[in-house]
Every structure is written in C-alpha cells, then in structure tokens.
Design a protein around this motif. Structure first.
Motif, mmCIF file in Angstrom:
data_model
loop_
_atom_site.group_PDB
_atom_site.id
_atom_site.type_symbol
_atom_site.label_atom_id
_atom_site.label_comp_id
_atom_site.label_asym_id
_atom_site.label_seq_id
_atom_site.Cartn_x
_atom_site.Cartn_y
_atom_site.Cartn_z
ATOM 1 N N VAL A 1 0.859 -1.198 0.000
ATOM 2 C CA VAL A 1 0.000 0.000 0.000
ATOM 3 C C VAL A 1 0.892 1.243 0.000
ATOM 4 O O VAL A 1 0.548 2.281 -0.554
ATOM 5 N N ILE A 2 2.072 1.106 0.620
ATOM 6 C CA ILE A 2 3.017 2.227 0.730
ATOM 7 C C ILE A 2 4.362 1.750 0.189
ATOM 8 O O ILE A 2 4.895 0.744 0.668
ATOM 9 N N ALA A 3 4.880 2.462 -0.804
ATOM 10 C CA ALA A 3 6.147 2.020 -1.416
ATOM 11 C C ALA A 3 6.913 3.247 -1.895
ATOM 12 O O ALA A 3 6.353 4.344 -1.993
ATOM 13 N N THR A 4 8.195 3.057 -2.172
ATOM 14 C CA THR A 4 8.934 4.121 -2.862
ATOM 15 C C THR A 4 9.516 3.534 -4.142
ATOM 16 O O THR A 4 9.874 2.362 -4.196
ATOM 17 N N ARG A 5 9.554 4.374 -5.155
ATOM 18 C CA ARG A 5 10.146 3.973 -6.433
ATOM 19 C C ARG A 5 11.453 4.700 -6.615
ATOM 20 O O ARG A 5 11.563 5.879 -6.256
ATOM 21 N N GLU A 6 12.382 4.025 -7.237
ATOM 22 C CA GLU A 6 13.685 4.632 -7.489
ATOM 23 C C GLU A 6 13.549 5.805 -8.468
ATOM 24 O O GLU A 6 12.779 5.745 -9.428
ATOM 25 N N LEU A 7 14.300 6.858 -8.215
ATOM 26 C CA LEU A 7 14.387 7.980 -9.164
ATOM 27 C C LEU A 7 15.668 7.785 -9.969
ATOM 28 O O LEU A 7 16.753 7.708 -9.392
ATOM 29 N N PHE A 8 15.542 7.678 -11.281
ATOM 30 C CA PHE A 8 16.710 7.382 -12.123
ATOM 31 C C PHE A 8 17.354 8.672 -12.611
ATOM 32 O O PHE A 8 16.683 9.688 -12.813
ATOM 33 N N ARG A 9 18.653 8.563 -12.806
ATOM 34 C CA ARG A 9 19.396 9.716 -13.329
ATOM 35 C C ARG A 9 19.306 9.673 -14.861
ATOM 36 O O ARG A 9 20.279 9.363 -15.560
ATOM 37 N N LEU A 10 18.114 9.958 -15.387
ATOM 38 C CA LEU A 10 17.896 9.858 -16.838
ATOM 39 C C LEU A 10 18.635 10.971 -17.566
ATOM 40 O O LEU A 10 18.773 12.090 -17.044
ATOM 41 N N LYS A 11 19.058 10.661 -18.790
ATOM 42 C CA LYS A 11 19.696 11.677 -19.641
ATOM 43 C C LYS A 11 18.594 12.537 -20.257
ATOM 44 O O LYS A 11 17.708 12.017 -20.947
ATOM 45 N N VAL A 12 18.675 13.847 -20.020
ATOM 46 C CA VAL A 12 17.600 14.724 -20.474
ATOM 47 C C VAL A 12 18.123 15.713 -21.512
ATOM 48 O O VAL A 12 19.082 16.450 -21.264
ATOM 49 N N GLY A 13 17.494 15.713 -22.684
ATOM 50 C CA GLY A 13 17.827 16.670 -23.739
ATOM 51 C C GLY A 13 16.835 17.823 -23.741
ATOM 52 O O GLY A 13 15.659 17.630 -23.419
ATOM 53 N N ILE A 14 17.322 19.009 -24.081
ATOM 54 C CA ILE A 14 16.447 20.191 -24.134
ATOM 55 C C ILE A 14 16.452 20.743 -25.559
ATOM 56 O O ILE A 14 17.520 20.945 -26.148
ATOM 57 N N VAL A 15 15.250 20.999 -26.095
ATOM 58 C CA VAL A 15 15.143 21.717 -27.365
ATOM 59 C C VAL A 15 14.383 23.007 -27.069
ATOM 60 O O VAL A 15 13.220 22.966 -26.660
ATOM 61 N N VAL A 16 15.066 24.123 -27.216
ATOM 62 C CA VAL A 16 14.429 25.427 -26.976
ATOM 63 C C VAL A 16 13.963 25.967 -28.323
ATOM 64 O O VAL A 16 14.774 26.153 -29.232
ATOM 65 N N THR A 17 12.646 26.167 -28.454
ATOM 66 C CA THR A 17 12.118 26.674 -29.731
ATOM 67 C C THR A 17 11.803 28.161 -29.610
ATOM 68 O O THR A 17 11.661 28.700 -28.506
ATOM 69 N N GLY A 18 11.643 28.782 -30.752
ATOM 70 C CA GLY A 18 11.300 30.215 -30.832
ATOM 71 C C GLY A 18 12.247 30.896 -31.802
ATOM 72 O O GLY A 18 13.449 30.935 -31.557
ATOM 73 N N SER A 19 11.673 31.426 -32.890
ATOM 74 C CA SER A 19 12.513 32.078 -33.911
ATOM 75 C C SER A 19 13.227 33.287 -33.334
ATOM 76 O O SER A 19 14.360 33.592 -33.720
ATOM 77 N N GLU A 20 12.577 33.960 -32.372
ATOM 78 C CA GLU A 20 13.179 35.164 -31.777
ATOM 79 C C GLU A 20 14.442 34.819 -30.984
ATOM 80 O O GLU A 20 15.362 35.624 -30.880
ATOM 81 N N VAL A 21 14.477 33.587 -30.449
ATOM 82 C CA VAL A 21 15.657 33.136 -29.701
ATOM 83 C C VAL A 21 16.691 32.575 -30.679
ATOM 84 O O VAL A 21 17.878 32.910 -30.613
ATOM 85 N N TYR A 22 16.208 31.768 -31.605
ATOM 86 C CA TYR A 22 17.109 31.103 -32.561
ATOM 87 C C TYR A 22 17.896 32.138 -33.383
ATOM 88 O O TYR A 22 19.082 31.962 -33.651
ATOM 89 N N SER A 23 17.215 33.211 -33.749
ATOM 90 C CA SER A 23 17.858 34.232 -34.586
ATOM 91 C C SER A 23 18.759 35.163 -33.771
ATOM 92 O O SER A 23 19.459 35.987 -34.333
ATOM 93 N N GLY A 24 18.666 35.052 -32.469
ATOM 94 C CA GLY A 24 19.482 35.913 -31.616
ATOM 95 C C GLY A 24 18.835 37.263 -31.340
ATOM 96 O O GLY A 24 19.433 38.157 -30.740
ATOM 97 N N ARG A 25 17.567 37.415 -31.752
ATOM 98 C CA ARG A 25 16.845 38.671 -31.515
ATOM 99 C C ARG A 25 16.694 38.919 -30.007
ATOM 100 O O ARG A 25 16.819 40.047 -29.556
#
Ligand SMILES: Nc1nc2c(c(=O)[nH]1)N[C@H]1C(S)=C(S)[C@@H](COP(=O)(O)OP(=O)(O)OC[C@H]3O[C@@H](n4cnc5c(N)ncnc54)[C@H](O)[C@@H]3O)O[C@H]1N2
Ligand code: MOO
Length: 340
Positions: A162-186
């Motif tokens: 009824v009560i348990a804990t699950r392991e938290l994994f050190r997953l590899k996380v990738g980030i993709v930041v979108t937005g033309s205003e950022v991509y163009s350096g504006r």
C-alpha cells in the motif's frame, strides 16, 4: 475493561498510566497505559499502593496495540521501507532511500474503513528523503480484534504494497528550446537555464541543449537528434499555445509514437504536451514554466524520472489540486498543488 487483583493481572494490558510519587525525587508514570503486566511487576505495584488494576484482557480474540501496529505497518509497507518499534499503539514507516512515494490509494481507503485502525501517509507521488517518516500505522484502542487485524493484512496481501517508494533514475535529459526570436538571436534565451536547473534539482543528467526556430520540420529534426544521442527524456520549450507561429505540439506529435495529451488540467502548465517516442517521454513545456517558479514540470518530472508511463487518466487526475495558489513565497511541494 475490568477490575482485577494485581496477582491476577499478569498477561493483561494496563488500561491507564499509574503514577508514582516520591517527594522531592520523582513524579511520573511508573507503568504506562498499554503495559502488559508481568509477574515481576507485582511487588512494585503493591509498593505504589495498587492492589487492584483496571485492565484489558488479552484473550485469543484480541491483539495488543503495539503488536497490531507493527503487524499493520509490516503488511502495508513495501520492502525497502523501514518500520520503527511500535510505541503507544503506533509504528512509523520510514524511507530508507530517496525516492518517489507511491500510495495505493484505493487500498488505503479500504484499510481505513476497518474499525480501530488508522493508516496515514504523506501524499502520493511526492519525493521522499532517507529517514523521512512517510506513513504511520496506529491502533485506536489498547487492544484490537484479531479478525479485523487479519482482515487488514489480507487487504494488503491482495493489493500488494500500500506504501512504497520507487527509485528515481538519473535519466539523460535533452532540451530543445524553440522560438525564432531566440534562434535568430533577436532575444536572449531565458528558458534553457530554467530547464537545466529543474533537471539538476530533480536529479536528471543534462545531455544537451539545442535551439530551433518555429519550424515544424526543424524542431522534429532536433528532437530526433536528441533521441539518436541517447536522450531518455526530451523537454521541448515554447511555441505551445495557439499563436500562428506555435508549431511545437505538431513537431512533438510527429516525433511521437503516442501522444498522451496536449492540454493538461493544471495551472500553470495547461498548454503542456505529454507524448512518448517508444519509452522516451517527449514533453512540450509552455512558456509559463519559464516565468513561474512551480508548474506542471515540477509535478510530472519526478514521475518521469521514476520511469512511470503516464496515462491520460494520470493527467486528468491532476485537475483536483491542479490550481497553484501563487503564494508570495513558494513552499512547494508542501502545499496542495499537484496533489490530486
Ligand atoms: N490566445 C491565447 N493565448 C495564450 C494561450 C491561449 O490558450 N490562448 N495560452 C497561454 C498560456 S497558458 C501559456 S503558458 C502561454 C504559452 O506560451 P508558449 O509556450 O506558446 O510560448 P511562446 O508563445 O513561444 O512565447 C511566449 C513568450 O515567452 C517568450 N519566450 C519563449 N521562449 C523563450 C526563451 N527560450 N527565452 C526567452 N523568452 C522566451 C517569447 O518570446 C514570448 O514573449 O501562452 C499563453 N497565451
Ligand atoms: O496554462 Mo499555461 O500552459 O499555464 O500557464
């Protein structure tokens, strides 16, 4: 409860504290409520003037509160949690490792309908730390009915922990930041740093950050690139709403084998998308997560790091408690937000 001579009380449960007073030296309980009277106690009981006692008999049908609390805690807790020695009818259930607390809420509700027991927990799906008390099993009277205790044990046996804990994994996380205003350096990127900090906070491993303009194919290519480099979770920021340039949900949907939901009943964060490419979650993170301290990301990230496969029903359940109070000083997770 019954009144018996001290000599006849051996093996019975004392129904209340017995006070001893020695002037100038001691005043306190010589025997505590719940104590099981032993033969060697008789002399001391007589020394404090007790020839009769109020006791609760421990017959075949009754179990002492401490034994019952220990048995109940052991039945309800998964392996990997520790249980304290029961005192005053209560046993605590304690985390041994950092993990995600998982509560079988329907079994918990069923247990607590049994008379004379109380099993209480912290919230489901919250991160718990080593040595933190995560739950407690308490017996209400001094002794409880053996059959009712066995019924509780059967519920736990049937339901699994009824009560348990699950392991938290050190997953590899990738980030993709979108937005033309950022991509163009504006404008300068402000989202990437926020997402990196969240990854670090929740114990993921930052893999890489890539930028993309508001272009479906381009964003899809970036997501693909992250997957090819071994990302186990991809966060894609911005372009998540309804503006003409908001194409991120489309790019995620094209990259995914399953879109669980676009739109989650929780604020801030309603414009989130949760999708999967195979077993890898692809999460569209709306711009509110750049601005607000606590959002959908804080609610689902621990579950994703625990490798839970989120379903539409899981996300729908977030509605209850899904409204952030926007406190001046944020105390999350010690608040109602995200505690569905
Ligand atoms: N008509 C509607 N408008 C909005 C809705 C809606 O349903 N109807 N939803 C609102 C909600 S809720 C949210 S949250 C935001 C979601 O915004 P987006 O994820 O689409 O974000 P953008 O439109 O791309 O950008 C908004 C704003 O933030 C700046 N931004 C974005 N990324 C970055 C970055 N990496 N660094 C710095 N600044 C960034 C962007 O320039 C814009 O100013 O939509 C609401 N609106
Ligand atoms: O719903 Mo937006 O995605 O909060 O703030």
């Amino acid at each position: 409860m019954q009144k018996v001579k001290v000599e006849e009380a051996v093996g019975m449960v004392l129904a209340h504290d017995l006070t001893k007073i020695v002037p100038g030296e001691f005043k306190g309980a010589a025997f505590k409520k719940g104590h099981i009277i032993r033969a060697e106690d008789i002399e001391e009981l007589k020394n404090i003037g007790k020839n009769h006692l109020w006791v609760v008999p421990l017959g075949d049908g009754r179990v002492h509160e401490n034994e019952a609390a220990g048995r109940l805690a052991a039945a309800a807790a998964a392996q990997g949690l520790s249980i304290t020695k029961p005192r005053e009818g209560k046993a605590n259930i304690v985390a041994v490792h950092r993990g995600l607390l998982k509560i079988n809420r329907s079994a918990l509700a069923e247990l607590n309908q049994i008379p004379d027991i109380a099993v209480v927990t912290l919230y489901d799906n919250t991160i718990v730390e080593p040595e933190q008390i995560v739950a407690a099993a308490k017996i209400i009277p001094l002794t409880m009915d053996r059959e009712e205790l066995e019924r509780a044990e059967r519920i736990c046996g049937r339901a699994g922990p009824v009560i348990a804990t699950r392991e938290l994994f050190r997953l590899k996380v990738g980030i993709v930041v979108t937005g033309s205003e950022v991509y163009s350096g504006r404008i300068q990127d402000r989202f990437g740093a926020v997402l990196k900090a969240k990854i670090a906070h929740y114990g993921g491993e930052f893999l890489d950050l890539q930028y993309a303009p508001d272009d479906t194919d381009f964003i899809q290519g970036r997501i693909q690139g992250m997957l090819e480099r071994g990302a186990e979770l991809v966060l894609i920021s911005g372009g998540m709403a309804v503006d003409a340039d908001d194409v991120t949900p489309q790019a995620i949907a094209r990259s995914a084998s399953e879109v669980v939901a676009y739109g989650v009943p929780l604020l801030p964060g309603a414009m989130c998308m949760v999708a999967y490419h195979g077993a890898t979650p692809l999460v569209g993170v709306p711009a509110c997560a750049m601005y607000n301290q606590t959002t959908i990301l804080d609610v689902i990230m621990p579950r994703l790091l625990a490798k839970e496969r989120l379903t539409r029903a899981d996300l729908a359940a977030l509605a209850h408690g899904g409204l952030c109070r926007q406190c001046e000083v944020c105390h999350y997770p010690v608040c109602s937000f995200g505690k569905s």
